[in-house]
Write an enzyme that holds these catalytic residues in place. Structure first.
Site, PDB file in Angstrom:
ATOM      1  N   GLU A 124       0.824  -1.209   0.000  1.00 32.60           N
ATOM      2  CA  GLU A 124       0.000   0.000   0.000  1.00 32.60           C
ATOM      3  C   GLU A 124       0.863   1.266   0.000  1.00 32.60           C
ATOM      4  OE1 GLU A 124      -2.850  -0.411   3.185  1.00 32.60           O
ATOM      5  OE2 GLU A 124      -3.907  -2.050   2.174  1.00 32.60           O
ATOM      6  N   GLU A 277      -6.148  -8.323  -0.391  1.00 29.10           N
ATOM      7  CA  GLU A 277      -6.807  -8.451   0.908  1.00 29.10           C
ATOM      8  C   GLU A 277      -8.289  -8.170   0.748  1.00 29.10           C
ATOM      9  OE1 GLU A 277      -3.218  -6.506   3.706  1.00 29.10           O
ATOM     10  OE2 GLU A 277      -5.253  -5.680   3.760  1.00 29.10           O
TER      11      GLU A 277
END
Length: 361
Positions: A124, A277
């Site tokens: 991220e 995810e």
């Protein structure tokens, strides 16, 4: 008239995407799990790998490249994703020797007996670009990926895909899906990344959480999203994108397709998606309970492992490799209580709630 033109273009785009999906060959639709270990009460790595086998997990994603865990996965019928830490990115981007060393130590030491199939550079990275150091990491991401790719290629390895997982906070707009666009501040980084992924037929990894979007819609007290829609309960609610005419029966598809259209706006219509995810918390804030978590994850498994493959409205029939978050509750994570209650398993290895990982296969 404009709407008709847009719809025709969308249908053309969908037909082209379907052909691309067919030409890519077979991609496994076995479900994966994220294995993090930010907890002081978790089973040993050996016990954890045993539990993964008992659950018939097809893939596991690590947030590092731990040697002990990779050794334990040797000879197992489990595909593995390993991760380069964010603070290693700039060094690798600047120095091919460091890239070579990382690959030798973390890939070649275990491959091919450990079935490493994804090498993820960073985690991220675009979510935090407010400081000069973070901004530099974002700029160095693609150069680091290219250096690692160069090392992998030089070793004659062709079955490890290299990418990076990004969070949905990269998006400026997600609704309706056809309006999907990236935030202006990340577009300069997104172009080179998409160019690389497109050129190497790699996956665009997205960390996507319908729970968070649903929860925020309740808190903000705007147009609240229906819980059935967020939990992937089929048939209870649908939404038709006014520009494309595509019908959405769940929030996950809606969020994924917003990324598809955002990529298309930058000229990349056919970069494959993967879910790095996703999941649902079983304790914490509103909507976080075992019943909802079980329903979301079971519905997710059925959808993503279905035969024939379902895909999304904008990518019908396309396999989307999917990793559920997470294997365990991690009691040393920061943030609200919800952050520490996404696990499928208790510390003793028993299920928090029942999930059939192999459903639909």
């Amino acid at each position: 008239m404009e709407k008709q033109k847009f719809t025709k273009m969308a249908l053309l785009f969908l037909s082209f995407s379907s052909l691309i999906a067919i030409s890519r060959g077979i991609v496994s639709n076995r479900i994966g799990i994220n294995y993090g270990h930010l907890g002081n009460n978790l089973p040993s790595p050996a016990r954890s790998i045993e539990l993964l086998g008992n659950m018939s997990v097809g893939r596991v994603k690590l947030y590092d490249a731990d040697h002990d865990i990779l050794n334990l996965l040797s000879g197992k019928d489990i595909e593995v994703a390993i991760t380069v830490a964010n603070d290693e990115i700039s060094g690798i981007a600047a120095n091919q020797h460091l890239a070579d060393q990382w690959v030798y130590e973390h890939v070649l030491a275990h491959y091919p007996s450990t079935r490493i199939r994804f090498l993820l550079v960073g985690h991220e990275v675009f979510s935090s670009i407010s400081t000069p150091a973070d901004l530099q990491i974002a700029r160095d991401l693609v150069p680091a990926i290219r250096r690692i790719k160069s090392t992998i290629k030089a070793q004659g390895i062709r079955n490890i895909k290299i990418g990076t997982p990004l969070a949905m906070d990269m998006m400026e707009t997600t609704f309706p899906p056809s309006n999907g666009s990236f935030k202006p501040e990340v577009r300069e980084f997104m172009g080179p990344l998409l160019r690389y992924l497109n050129g190497t037929k790699s996956f665009f990894f997205v960390d996507v959480y319908p729970y968070i979007t649903w929860f925020e819609s309740q808190v903000w007290n705007q147009t609240a999203i229906n819980l059935d829609f967020a939990l992937l309960r089929s048939g209870n609610e649908s939404y038709t994108d006014p520009k494309t005419g595509l019908v959405y029966t769940n929030l996950l598809d809606q969020m994924l397709d917003s990324v598809v259209y955002a990529m298309a706006k930058l000229g990349y219509n056919d970069v494959m998606l993967a879910i790095g995810e996703t999941g649902w918390p079983h304790e914490g804030e509103s909507g976080a309970n075992r019943e909802n978590a079980a329903e979301y994850n079971n519905n997710l498994v059925r959808k993503m492992s279905a035969v024939p493959t379902i895909g999304t409205p904008a990518r019908p029939g396309e396999v989307i490799p999917t990793f559920i978050f997470s294997m365990y509750d991690e009691n040393q994570k920061y943030g609200p209580a919800t952050e520490r209650h996404w696990g499928l398993l208790n510390p003793d290895g028993s299920p928090v709630y029942e999930v059939n990982i192999t459903s639909g296969v």
